[in-house]
Enzyme design. Structure first.
Site, PDB file in Angstrom:
ATOM      1  N   LYS A 223       0.814  -1.217   0.000  1.00 46.05           N
ATOM      2  CA  LYS A 223       0.000   0.000   0.000  1.00 46.05           C
ATOM      3  C   LYS A 223       0.847   1.266   0.000  1.00 46.05           C
ATOM      4  O   LYS A 223       2.019   1.248   0.366  1.00 46.05           O
ATOM      5  CB  LYS A 223      -0.977  -0.025   1.177  1.00 46.05           C
ATOM      6  CG  LYS A 223      -2.100  -1.025   0.869  1.00 46.05           C
ATOM      7  CD  LYS A 223      -3.305  -0.889   1.721  1.00 46.05           C
ATOM      8  CE  LYS A 223      -4.390  -1.812   1.160  1.00 46.05           C
ATOM      9  NZ  LYS A 223      -5.474  -2.037   2.107  1.00 46.05           N
ATOM     10  N   ARG A 258      -3.785 -10.111   4.618  1.00 47.55           N
ATOM     11  CA  ARG A 258      -4.111 -10.105   3.181  1.00 47.55           C
ATOM     12  C   ARG A 258      -2.885  -9.596   2.430  1.00 47.55           C
ATOM     13  O   ARG A 258      -2.511  -8.434   2.580  1.00 47.55           O
ATOM     14  CB  ARG A 258      -5.321  -9.209   2.942  1.00 47.55           C
ATOM     15  CG  ARG A 258      -5.792  -9.137   1.503  1.00 47.55           C
ATOM     16  CD  ARG A 258      -7.017  -8.231   1.391  1.00 47.55           C
ATOM     17  NE  ARG A 258      -7.486  -8.116   0.031  1.00 47.55           N
ATOM     18  CZ  ARG A 258      -6.971  -7.283  -0.869  1.00 47.55           C
ATOM     19  NH1 ARG A 258      -5.966  -6.499  -0.549  1.00 47.55           N
ATOM     20  NH2 ARG A 258      -7.458  -7.251  -2.097  1.00 47.55           N
TER      21      ARG A 258
HETATM   22  C1  7PJ Z   1      -8.153  -4.361   1.198  1.00 47.98           C
HETATM   23  C2  7PJ Z   1      -9.175  -5.122   0.649  1.00 47.98           C
HETATM   24  C3  7PJ Z   1      -7.941  -4.399   2.614  1.00 47.98           C
HETATM   25  C4  7PJ Z   1      -9.779  -5.942   2.728  1.00 47.98           C
HETATM   26  C5  7PJ Z   1      -8.183  -4.038  -0.918  1.00 47.98           C
HETATM   27  C6  7PJ Z   1      -5.146  -3.015  -2.212  1.00 47.98           C
HETATM   28  C7  7PJ Z   1      -6.458  -2.344  -2.330  1.00 47.98           C
HETATM   29  N1  7PJ Z   1      -9.976  -5.916   1.402  1.00 47.98           N
HETATM   30  N2  7PJ Z   1      -9.185  -4.911  -0.685  1.00 47.98           N
HETATM   31  N3  7PJ Z   1      -8.788  -5.209   3.317  1.00 47.98           N
HETATM   32  N4  7PJ Z   1      -7.532  -3.704   0.183  1.00 47.98           N
HETATM   33  N5  7PJ Z   1     -10.552  -6.710   3.496  1.00 47.98           N
HETATM   34  O1  7PJ Z   1      -5.016  -4.213  -2.055  1.00 47.98           O
HETATM   35  O2  7PJ Z   1      -4.150  -2.224  -2.306  1.00 47.98           O
HETATM   36  O3  7PJ Z   1      -7.086  -3.726   3.194  1.00 47.98           O
HETATM   37  S1  7PJ Z   1      -7.842  -3.453  -2.520  1.00 47.98           S
END
Ligand code: 7PJ
Length: 286
Positions: A223, A258
Site C-alpha cells: 500500500k 491479506r
Molecule cells: C483491502 C481489501 C484491505 C480488505 C483491498 C489493495 C487495495 N480488502 N481490498 N482489506 N484492500 N478486506 O489491495 O491495495 O485492506 S484493494
C-alpha cells in the site's frame, strides 16, 4: 479470542495468523477480463499462491484503489466468475470474493466461493440480506467515503475510537440481520479514507480492535503508506516493507493477513512463530 473460521468445509485455526493471497482480476490496458488467457493466468497465479502458503484466496474484480471509478455489475461478474469457476475445478483452497455487490456475492458463492470480503462492510442495499442467506464468513472493512474521493484530506479526531464505533454498529446490524457471530471478521481498512498518520496509528493500536472479540484482518500489502515510508513509488518494489508490516500486524494480534507476497510473508511468519512459542514457554526449549 480469534478461535476458528469455517471456510469451504475447511476449518481454519486462527491460533496462528493465516494468509489471504490476493488475486486481482481487474483489467490491464488491453482487456477487461473474461478472456481465456486472463482467466488461465489468474487461476495459475492463484494456485501458485496456495503452493506458497496461502490459506484463503481473495478474488476481486472491482478496483478500490484511491481514485478508482465504479465498475458495473456485468463487468465485475465477467471478470471474477470465470476465475472462480476455473479455480474451483482445480483447487479446494477456500475462495473469498472481494465485492460489495449482492449479485456478485451470490453468483460467486454459487460458483464455489466460500467467503465474502466487503470493503463497504455490507452497506450496499441487499448485501446484508445476501450474506445472511448464504451464511458464509464475511470480512467487514472500514472505509471512509468511496474510492473515487476517499483520499481527499480525510480527518478524524480519534481514528481508532471512530472505528470501534463503526464496527460496533456494523456488528449489531449483522447480528440483527441473522449473520452468525462466528462468521464475522473485522478490518481497519488501511489506506481507505486515511492519511499516513491515521494508517500508522491504526497499525500501532491494532490490538485494540481485538477487544471487540472478532478476528482482525489486516491488509497492508504494497500500500501507498509503505511507499511513503520507504520512498518506493512502484507497488511491486514494496515486498520487504509489506512483509515487515504484516509481521507488525501479526504481533498486534491480526488473525488474517491479506498479502500479495505470500511466500515471503509465510517465511517471515515461520521465524516470528518460532520466537512467539518461546515467549509463551518462557524460553524453555532446549
Ligand atoms: C483491502 C481489501 C484491505 C480488505 C483491498 C489493495 C487495495 N480488502 N481490498 N482489506 N484492500 N478486506 O489491495 O491495495 O485492506 S484493494
Amino acid at each position: 479470542m480469534p478461535g476458528v473460521m469455517t471456510c469451504g468445509g475447511l476449518t481454519l485455526d486462527l491460533a496462528r495468523p493465516r494468509l489471504m493471497g490476493i488475486v486481482n482480476v481487474t483489467p490491464d490496458s488491453f482487456s477487461d477480463g473474461g478472456r481465456y488467457a486472463d482467466r488461465d493466468a489468474a487461476v495459475a497465479h492463484a494456485r501458485e499462491l496456495v503452493a506458497a502458503g496461502a490459506d484463503v484466496l481473495d478474488i476481486g474484480g472491482e478496483s478500490t484503489r484511491p481514485g478508482a471509478e465504479p465498475v458495473s455489475e456485468p463487468q465485475e461478474l465477467a471478470r471474477v466468475l470465470p476465475v472462480i469457476q476455473g479455480l474451483r475445478q482445480r483447487s479446494s483452497a477456500p475462495i473469498s470474493i472481494d465485492t460489495s455487490k449482492p449479485a456478485v456475492m451470490r453468483e460467486a458463492i454459487l460458483a464455489g466461493a466460500d467467503m465474502i470480503n466487503d470493503v463497504r462492510a455490507l452497506r450496499e442495499p441487499g448485501a446484508l440480506e445476501t450474506a445472511a442467506e448464504y451464511a458464509v464468513p464475511v470480512c467487514l472493512m472500514h472505509m471512509r467515503g468511496e474510492p473515487l474521493t476517499m483520499q481527499d484530506q480525510p480527518t478524524y479526531s480519534d481514528v481508532v475510537a471512530e472505528q470501534m464505533a463503526f464496527f460496533e454498529e456494523r456488528i449489531q446490524t449483522c447480528l440483527q440481520a441473522g449473520l452468525a457471530r462466528e462468521n464475522l471478521v473485522i478490518d481497519p481498512g488501511f489506506g481507505f479514507g486515511k492519511q499516513l498518520a491515521h494508517n500508522l496509528t491504526l497499525l500501532h493500536r491494532l490490538s485494540e480492535l481485538n477487544t471487540l472479540g472478532y478476528p482482525v484482518l489486516a491488509g497492508l500489502s504494497r500500500k501507498s503508506m509503505l511507499g511513503h515510508l520507504t520512498g518506493r513509488e512502484k507497488a511491486n518494489e514494496r515486498a520487504s516493507a509489506s512483509v515487515a508490516a504484516a509481521l507488525l500486524a501479526a504481533q498486534r494480534g491480526a488473525a488474517i493477513l491479506r498479502v500479495h507476497d505470500v511466500a515471503e510473508t509465510a517465511d517471515a511468519l515461520k521465524v516470528w512463530l518460532a520466537l512467539k512459542r518461546l515467549d509463551e514457554d518462557n524460553g524453555s526449549l532446549a
